[in-house]
Motif scaffolding. Structure first.
Motif, PDB file in Angstrom:
ATOM      1  N   GLY A 171       0.793  -1.226   0.000  1.00 27.96           N
ATOM      2  CA  GLY A 171       0.000   0.000   0.000  1.00 27.96           C
ATOM      3  C   GLY A 171       0.822   1.272   0.000  1.00 27.96           C
ATOM      4  N   ASN A 172       2.141   1.156   0.291  1.00 29.58           N
ATOM      5  CA  ASN A 172       2.989   2.351   0.246  1.00 29.58           C
ATOM      6  C   ASN A 172       3.255   2.813  -1.176  1.00 29.58           C
ATOM      7  OD1 ASN A 172       4.970   1.130   3.015  1.00 29.58           O
ATOM      8  ND2 ASN A 172       3.149   2.385   3.070  1.00 29.58           N
ATOM      9  N   PHE A 173       2.978   1.935  -2.142  1.00 30.46           N
ATOM     10  CA  PHE A 173       3.095   2.305  -3.547  1.00 30.46           C
ATOM     11  C   PHE A 173       1.767   2.871  -4.040  1.00 30.46           C
ATOM     12  CE2 PHE A 173       5.845  -1.659  -3.384  1.00 30.46           C
ATOM     13  CZ  PHE A 173       7.049  -0.973  -3.351  1.00 30.46           C
ATOM     14  N   THR A 174       1.823   3.733  -5.044  1.00 33.03           N
ATOM     15  CA  THR A 174       0.610   4.059  -5.779  1.00 33.03           C
ATOM     16  C   THR A 174       0.171   2.801  -6.526  1.00 33.03           C
ATOM     17  OG1 THR A 174       1.770   4.702  -7.798  1.00 33.03           O
ATOM     18  CG2 THR A 174       1.437   6.431  -6.123  1.00 33.03           C
ATOM     19  N   PRO A 175      -1.081   2.704  -6.984  1.00 29.14           N
ATOM     20  CA  PRO A 175      -1.480   1.504  -7.728  1.00 29.14           C
ATOM     21  C   PRO A 175      -0.577   1.199  -8.918  1.00 29.14           C
ATOM     22  CG  PRO A 175      -3.426   2.710  -7.039  1.00 29.14           C
ATOM     23  CD  PRO A 175      -2.239   3.566  -6.664  1.00 29.14           C
ATOM     24  N   ASP A 176      -0.162   2.219  -9.658  1.00 29.34           N
ATOM     25  CA  ASP A 176       0.745   1.973 -10.789  1.00 29.34           C
ATOM     26  C   ASP A 176       2.096   1.439 -10.310  1.00 29.34           C
ATOM     27  OD1 ASP A 176      -1.137   2.772 -12.616  1.00 29.34           O
ATOM     28  OD2 ASP A 176      -0.308   4.780 -12.926  1.00 29.34           O
ATOM     29  N   GLN A 177       2.599   1.997  -9.211  1.00 27.16           N
ATOM     30  CA  GLN A 177       3.871   1.528  -8.662  1.00 27.16           C
ATOM     31  C   GLN A 177       3.735   0.110  -8.113  1.00 27.16           C
ATOM     32  OE1 GLN A 177       4.474   4.614  -5.777  1.00 27.16           O
ATOM     33  NE2 GLN A 177       5.718   5.897  -7.143  1.00 27.16           N
ATOM     34  N   ALA A 178       2.581  -0.185  -7.489  1.00 24.04           N
ATOM     35  CA  ALA A 178       2.350  -1.531  -6.962  1.00 24.04           C
ATOM     36  C   ALA A 178       2.336  -2.558  -8.089  1.00 24.04           C
ATOM     37  CB  ALA A 178       1.026  -1.568  -6.189  1.00 24.04           C
ATOM     38  N   GLU A 179       1.696  -2.205  -9.188  1.00 26.79           N
ATOM     39  CA  GLU A 179       1.675  -3.097 -10.340  1.00 26.79           C
ATOM     40  C   GLU A 179       3.091  -3.319 -10.874  1.00 26.79           C
ATOM     41  OE1 GLU A 179      -0.139  -3.170 -14.884  1.00 26.79           O
ATOM     42  OE2 GLU A 179      -1.163  -1.983 -13.350  1.00 26.79           O
ATOM     43  N   ALA A 180       3.873  -2.237 -10.949  1.00 27.72           N
ATOM     44  CA  ALA A 180       5.246  -2.361 -11.436  1.00 27.72           C
ATOM     45  C   ALA A 180       6.078  -3.218 -10.480  1.00 27.72           C
ATOM     46  CB  ALA A 180       5.875  -0.982 -11.589  1.00 27.72           C
ATOM     47  N   PHE A 181       5.875  -3.056  -9.167  1.00 29.66           N
ATOM     48  CA  PHE A 181       6.610  -3.872  -8.203  1.00 29.66           C
ATOM     49  C   PHE A 181       6.258  -5.347  -8.355  1.00 29.66           C
ATOM     50  CE2 PHE A 181       6.320  -6.180  -4.176  1.00 29.66           C
ATOM     51  CZ  PHE A 181       7.666  -6.275  -3.865  1.00 29.66           C
ATOM     52  N   LEU A 182       4.973  -5.660  -8.475  1.00 26.20           N
ATOM     53  CA  LEU A 182       4.562  -7.054  -8.624  1.00 26.20           C
ATOM     54  C   LEU A 182       5.131  -7.661  -9.903  1.00 26.20           C
ATOM     55  CD1 LEU A 182       0.835  -6.863  -7.450  1.00 26.20           C
ATOM     56  CD2 LEU A 182       2.741  -7.918  -6.231  1.00 26.20           C
ATOM     57  N   ARG A 183       5.207  -6.868 -10.951  1.00 25.64           N
ATOM     58  CA  ARG A 183       5.762  -7.360 -12.207  1.00 25.64           C
ATOM     59  C   ARG A 183       7.274  -7.600 -12.060  1.00 25.64           C
ATOM     60  NH1 ARG A 183       3.838  -3.689 -15.060  1.00 25.64           N
ATOM     61  NH2 ARG A 183       1.931  -4.774 -15.698  1.00 25.64           N
ATOM     62  N   ARG A 184       7.956  -6.679 -11.377  1.00 29.37           N
ATOM     63  CA  ARG A 184       9.397  -6.858 -11.169  1.00 29.37           C
ATOM     64  C   ARG A 184       9.655  -8.061 -10.261  1.00 29.37           C
ATOM     65  NH1 ARG A 184      10.306  -2.308  -9.055  1.00 29.37           N
ATOM     66  NH2 ARG A 184      10.790  -1.208 -10.975  1.00 29.37           N
ATOM     67  N   ALA A 185       8.839  -8.233  -9.236  1.00 27.11           N
ATOM     68  CA  ALA A 185       8.999  -9.377  -8.333  1.00 27.11           C
ATOM     69  C   ALA A 185       8.792 -10.686  -9.077  1.00 27.11           C
ATOM     70  CB  ALA A 185       8.031  -9.263  -7.163  1.00 27.11           C
ATOM     71  N   ALA A 196      -0.426  -7.433 -13.422  1.00 23.55           N
ATOM     72  CA  ALA A 196       1.019  -7.594 -13.248  1.00 23.55           C
ATOM     73  C   ALA A 196       1.501  -9.000 -13.581  1.00 23.55           C
ATOM     74  CB  ALA A 196       1.404  -7.245 -11.808  1.00 23.55           C
ATOM     75  N   GLY A 197       0.596  -9.867 -14.043  1.00 21.26           N
ATOM     76  CA  GLY A 197       1.004 -11.185 -14.473  1.00 21.26           C
ATOM     77  C   GLY A 197       0.856 -12.280 -13.435  1.00 21.26           C
ATOM     78  N   TRP A 198       0.125 -12.017 -12.364  1.00 22.60           N
ATOM     79  CA  TRP A 198      -0.099 -13.008 -11.322  1.00 22.60           C
ATOM     80  C   TRP A 198      -1.539 -13.518 -11.376  1.00 22.60           C
ATOM     81  CZ3 TRP A 198       3.770 -14.900  -8.343  1.00 22.60           C
ATOM     82  CH2 TRP A 198       4.960 -14.152  -8.272  1.00 22.60           C
ATOM     83  N   HIS A 199      -1.709 -14.769 -10.964  1.00 21.20           N
ATOM     84  CA  HIS A 199      -3.054 -15.346 -10.894  1.00 21.20           C
ATOM     85  C   HIS A 199      -3.478 -15.447  -9.433  1.00 21.20           C
ATOM     86  CE1 HIS A 199      -6.553 -17.783 -11.658  1.00 21.20           C
ATOM     87  NE2 HIS A 199      -6.129 -18.674 -10.779  1.00 21.20           N
ATOM     88  N   PRO A 200      -4.557 -14.766  -9.031  1.00 19.34           N
ATOM     89  CA  PRO A 200      -5.029 -14.876  -7.646  1.00 19.34           C
ATOM     90  C   PRO A 200      -5.567 -16.284  -7.368  1.00 19.34           C
ATOM     91  CG  PRO A 200      -5.909 -12.902  -8.712  1.00 19.34           C
ATOM     92  CD  PRO A 200      -5.315 -13.755  -9.795  1.00 19.34           C
ATOM     93  N   GLU A 201      -4.978 -16.956  -6.393  1.00 15.37           N
ATOM     94  CA  GLU A 201      -5.400 -18.307  -6.035  1.00 15.37           C
ATOM     95  C   GLU A 201      -6.478 -18.269  -4.950  1.00 15.37           C
ATOM     96  OE1 GLU A 201      -3.998 -21.621  -6.889  1.00 15.37           O
ATOM     97  OE2 GLU A 201      -3.323 -20.568  -8.679  1.00 15.37           O
ATOM     98  N   VAL A 202      -6.195 -17.557  -3.864  1.00 15.01           N
ATOM     99  CA  VAL A 202      -7.138 -17.498  -2.741  1.00 15.01           C
ATOM    100  C   VAL A 202      -6.848 -16.241  -1.939  1.00 15.01           C
ATOM    101  CG1 VAL A 202      -5.654 -18.804  -1.153  1.00 15.01           C
ATOM    102  CG2 VAL A 202      -8.122 -18.843  -0.824  1.00 15.01           C
ATOM    103  N   CYS A 203      -7.857 -15.753  -1.232  1.00 11.90           N
ATOM    104  CA  CYS A 203      -7.699 -14.596  -0.352  1.00 11.90           C
ATOM    105  C   CYS A 203      -8.256 -14.950   1.018  1.00 11.90           C
ATOM    106  CB  CYS A 203      -8.424 -13.380  -0.931  1.00 11.90           C
ATOM    107  SG  CYS A 203      -8.459 -11.952   0.185  1.00 11.90           S
ATOM    108  N   PHE A 204      -7.453 -14.734   2.057  1.00  9.79           N
ATOM    109  CA  PHE A 204      -7.894 -14.936   3.432  1.00  9.79           C
ATOM    110  C   PHE A 204      -8.135 -13.575   4.083  1.00  9.79           C
ATOM    111  CE2 PHE A 204      -4.732 -18.464   2.753  1.00  9.79           C
ATOM    112  CZ  PHE A 204      -5.668 -19.486   2.615  1.00  9.79           C
ATOM    113  N   THR A 205      -9.205 -13.436   4.857  1.00 13.82           N
ATOM    114  CA  THR A 205      -9.473 -12.212   5.609  1.00 13.82           C
ATOM    115  C   THR A 205      -9.848 -12.572   7.046  1.00 13.82           C
ATOM    116  OG1 THR A 205     -11.834 -12.130   5.076  1.00 13.82           O
ATOM    117  CG2 THR A 205     -10.331 -11.050   3.531  1.00 13.82           C
ATOM    118  N   ASP A 206      -9.807 -11.565   7.913  1.00 20.52           N
ATOM    119  CA  ASP A 206     -10.270 -11.746   9.281  1.00 20.52           C
ATOM    120  C   ASP A 206     -11.789 -11.575   9.330  1.00 20.52           C
ATOM    121  OD1 ASP A 206     -10.686  -8.614  10.488  1.00 20.52           O
ATOM    122  OD2 ASP A 206      -9.417  -8.863   8.725  1.00 20.52           O
TER     123      ASP A 206
END
Length: 325
Positions: A171-185, A303-313
């Motif tokens: 969340g410290n990234f802007t959405p565009d920066q977050a997408e770029a980070f996920l792609r770089r990762a 960013a090229g990732w496939h969401p498998e599952v999401c856990f929440t409280d």
């Protein structure tokens, strides 16, 4: 500045190190303070002192993200271990105190651990503590800026790589920066990798305000430590008593913003250069973007990732996403 705040920052104006050439910190400070909206990158929060203060933030009663995410990781550690598989290499981006990773290392079968952090001293201390509790887990710390391309140790070759990015740092990234980070990762982790990402959810703004404006003033000290760091490392001559911490929820942008606000018209000297501030002018130090589950999953897909599952409280305060390539 209050005595309590000064004590939190451990200020010692007589112990300033010399400025030895140019550094990325110097360049970013000089550049950021000349912009129309003055800004300092949030990654510079995490020197040794800033990392210590952030550890205190994580224990505050108002700061729900840490305890909520820990609860999710504890409840679903076995699910995450199954997702990772046997003999996986767990790559933690921005490892800090390596607290939450314990929940995963304890559940995974024969893992290796690679923490990546810009604060080397803090990271090494955390790894030494981990080694005492997990002596059979190979650990290979990498001191670097995790937002840049990182070379992983060759000793983990042959293991499936699982990224770990807790704490809603995304969340410290802007959405565009977050997408770029996920792609770089994705490039760093490679084909067949997985990613475990903590993401703060959108919620009542009053809850967010309290989390970033704690009564003890630890978040204020953490924010103002950026100025104290400039004094320590760049021969800054900044009177912190003339600035204050400011944090608020920007509903239109879906994020909490942190700023440092000048309390008067003033000029400050940093490494021999002068910078002018108007009364009320701010330095933008951090964003903390909040997402709905479907918003983050859509971003991850781009960013090229496939969401498998999401856990929440149960209260829908926080989420942990498992992504795959």
């Amino acid at each position: 500045m209050s005595p309590d705040l000064a004590a939190m920052l451990r200020l010692d104006p007589d112990a300033l190190p010399p400025v030895e050439g140019r550094s990325a910190f110097y360049d970013d400070v000089m550049r950021g303070l000349t912009l129309r909206q003055k800004t300092l990158p949030a990654k510079y929060f995490y020197d040794t002192e800033g990392s210590r203060l952030f550890d205190r933030i994580c224990e505050l009663p108002e700061y729900y993200p840490t305890r909520t995410e820990i609860g999710i990781l504890r409840d679903h550690a076995d699910d995450i271990a199954a997702f990772a598989g046997e003999k996986a290499a767990l790559i933690e981006f921005g490892s800090g105190s390596s607290t939450k990773v314990r929940l995963l290392l304890g559940a995974m079968r024969h893992p290796a651990y690679v923490p990546i952090d810009i604060s080397g001293e803090h990271m090494i201390e955390a790894v030494e503590r981990l080694r005492l509790d997990y002596p059979d887990v190979p650990m290979h710390p990498v001191e670097t800026d995790f937002t840049q391309d990182a070379a992983l140790p060759t000793i983990i070759s042959g293991r499936r790589r699982i990224g770990f990015f807790p704490g809603s740092t995304i969340g410290n990234f802007t959405p565009d920066q977050a997408e770029a980070f996920l792609r770089r990762a994705a490039g760093t982790l490679g084909a067949g990798a997985g990613f475990v990402v903590g993401v703060d959810l959108k919620k009542d703004p009053a809850v967010l305000h309290a989390a970033y404006n704690d009564r003890q003033g630890v978040t204020a000290a953490f924010n103002l430590n950026l100025l104290a760091r400039i004094n320590r490392e760049l021969h800054g001559e900044i009177d912190l008593a003339h600035f204050r911490h400011l944090a608020f929820y920007n509903a239109a942008a879906g994020r909490v913003e942190m700023h440092i606000e000048s309390l008067k018209r003033q000029r400050v000297r940093i490494a021999g250069d002068m910078f002018a501030f108007r009364n009320g002018e701010t330095i933008h130090t951090e964003n903390s973007c909040k997402y709905a589950v479907d918003e983050f999953q859509a971003l991850a897909k781009r960013a090229g990732w496939h969401p498998e599952v999401c856990f929440t409280d149960a209260d829908k305060l926080f989420s942990v996403h498992l992504l795959a390539r």
